[in-house]
Design a protein around this motif. Structure first.
Motif, mmCIF file in Angstrom:
data_model
loop_
_atom_site.group_PDB
_atom_site.id
_atom_site.type_symbol
_atom_site.label_atom_id
_atom_site.label_comp_id
_atom_site.label_asym_id
_atom_site.label_seq_id
_atom_site.Cartn_x
_atom_site.Cartn_y
_atom_site.Cartn_z
ATOM 1 N N GLY A 184 54.949 -35.961 -24.761
ATOM 2 C CA GLY A 184 55.340 -36.771 -23.542
ATOM 3 C C GLY A 184 53.842 -37.679 -23.536
ATOM 4 N N SER A 238 52.271 -40.780 -21.775
ATOM 5 C CA SER A 238 52.291 -41.932 -20.713
ATOM 6 C C SER A 238 51.561 -43.104 -21.117
ATOM 7 C CB SER A 238 51.963 -41.160 -19.164
ATOM 8 O OG SER A 238 50.496 -41.047 -19.126
ATOM 9 N N SER A 269 47.444 -37.469 -21.431
ATOM 10 C CA SER A 269 48.693 -37.575 -22.696
ATOM 11 C C SER A 269 47.898 -38.083 -24.302
ATOM 12 C CB SER A 269 49.702 -38.187 -22.183
ATOM 13 O OG SER A 269 49.462 -39.565 -21.897
ATOM 14 N N HIS A 320 58.161 -41.634 -24.515
ATOM 15 C CA HIS A 320 57.487 -42.560 -23.174
ATOM 16 C C HIS A 320 58.687 -42.917 -22.366
ATOM 17 C CE1 HIS A 320 54.702 -44.965 -21.201
ATOM 18 N NE2 HIS A 320 55.666 -46.038 -21.069
ATOM 19 N N ARG A 345 62.620 -38.267 -16.527
ATOM 20 C CA ARG A 345 61.754 -37.760 -17.842
ATOM 21 C C ARG A 345 62.360 -36.509 -18.484
ATOM 22 N NH1 ARG A 345 57.778 -38.671 -13.868
ATOM 23 N NH2 ARG A 345 57.198 -36.418 -13.551
ATOM 24 N N PHE A 402 63.328 -36.191 -22.267
ATOM 25 C CA PHE A 402 62.951 -35.253 -23.318
ATOM 26 C C PHE A 402 64.145 -34.429 -23.904
ATOM 27 C CE2 PHE A 402 58.987 -35.009 -20.612
ATOM 28 C CZ PHE A 402 58.367 -36.015 -21.271
ATOM 29 N N VAL A 411 59.307 -29.880 -26.136
ATOM 30 C CA VAL A 411 58.344 -31.111 -25.643
ATOM 31 C C VAL A 411 57.084 -30.368 -25.279
ATOM 32 C CG1 VAL A 411 59.301 -31.243 -23.482
ATOM 33 C CG2 VAL A 411 58.256 -33.027 -24.487
ATOM 34 N N LEU A 452 53.648 -31.237 -23.015
ATOM 35 C CA LEU A 452 53.071 -31.860 -21.963
ATOM 36 C C LEU A 452 51.465 -31.789 -21.851
ATOM 37 C CD1 LEU A 452 56.263 -31.290 -19.719
ATOM 38 C CD2 LEU A 452 55.931 -33.251 -21.260
#
Length: 307
Positions: free
Chosen positions: A21, A23, A28, A47, A102, A106, A118, A120
């Motif tokens: 993930g 942003s 990130s 994204h 979100r 994912f 995923v 993060l």
């Protein structure tokens, strides 16, 4: 924290294909640059354009796509409106709705590209803020344990390898690489409680450390409860739950609801309390709905569920 310690934070991530993930913010971007050093990881950037800040959102998405192209990493950029259009039971609260979108994105990317899960970029400062927010909301030890390094969210594996790394350390790492990032101006807004808590903790580092220590202590309690809470049968006697100490009853109730199909992220402390009340108080409602459209019934001293 030297860079060697930063790399050790991602050392235990299993080899394979993972979504990341991104942003566009410093955290990130730092995570992405760190993960790219692992030759045994095949990455896909994901994204979500939240469509809340107009042109700034567009620039965020363009930055992430440019970074993906420069690093030669496949990238998916999606619009929140497109993701939400195919979702059901969207939360009314905007922050919860954005989080749900979100997670749904994912989940789809992991399924479509056969990824392990995923990764993060939540870090130690995020963890301290989370513990503080839950403390303000009256959470018990389970909630005060904060975020977990590894979470299974209805089959979606979510890793947060940076929970012991500070925000400042990640930014220094990017500066050392001469890697830029995007700043989200909304993070400075007092409209959001988390932003106000972030500003408070930035000026009180000792408090932030105390919150992290509290979280670690509660993590130990959470782990103990998960290891010792008895599993409830599909149809269980009310006394099986009512006679347990609260910390064990809460974990047994949570696990029972998940086994009946309740989404783990939708099981609130209030929902757990309602199920425990059904077992302990004969005067409580004998029928109640729970997350995941589960109808729980109490009859003749036995609790069952339909979903």
């Amino acid at each position: 924290m030297p860079h060697e310690a930063l790399f050790s934070a991602i050392a235990n991530i299993p080899a394979g294909a993972w979504a990341v993930g991104v942003s566009g913010g410093a955290d990130s971007v730092a995570l992405l640059r760190l993960l790219r050093e692992r030759a045994d990881l095949a990455l896909r950037i994901v994204h979500l354009n939240h469509q809340t800040r107009g042109e700034e959102n567009v620039l965020d998405a363009a930055f992430v796509q440019h970074l993906a192209d420069a690093l030669r990493i496949p990238c998916t950029v999606a619009f929140r409106s497109d993701v939400e259009a195919t979702m059901h039971d969207l939360p009314a609260n905007s922050s919860s709705r954005y989080r749900a979108a979100r997670i749904e994105l994912f989940r789809r990317q992991v399924a479509d590209h056969k990824l392990a899960g995923v990764i993060l970029a939540h870090h130690a400062d995020d963890q301290a803020e989370t513990v503080m927010l839950r403390l303000l909301r009256g959470s018990g030890p389970m909630g005060l344990a904060g975020m977990e390094l590894c979470t299974d969210l209805g089959g979606l594996c979510m890793l947060r390898p940076l929970l012991h790394v500070s925000r400042q350390t990640l930014r220094q790492y990017l500066c050392d690489l001469s890697q830029n990032w995007r700043e989200d101006a909304s993070n400075a807004s007092d409209d959001y409680l988390r932003n106000r808590v972030r500003r408070l903790l930035a000026g009180e580092p000792a408090l932030a450390r105390d919150l992290l220590d509290l979280g670690k202590s509660c993590q130990a309690v959470r782990q103990w409860a998960r290891s010792n809470a008895p599993a409830l049968a599909a149809g269980f006697a009310t006394q099986d739950l009512a006679d347990l100490p609260l910390v064990l009853a809460s974990e047994s109730a949570r696990a029972w609801l998940i086994a009946r199909g309740a989404p783990p992220d939708k099981i609130t402390p209030e929902a757990i309390s309602r199920l425990i009340a059904m077992a302990r108080d004969a005067a409580s409602a004998a029928r109640a709905h729970f997350p995941g459209r589960i109808l729980v019934k109490r009859k003749g001293g036995t609790i069952t569920a339909e979903g």
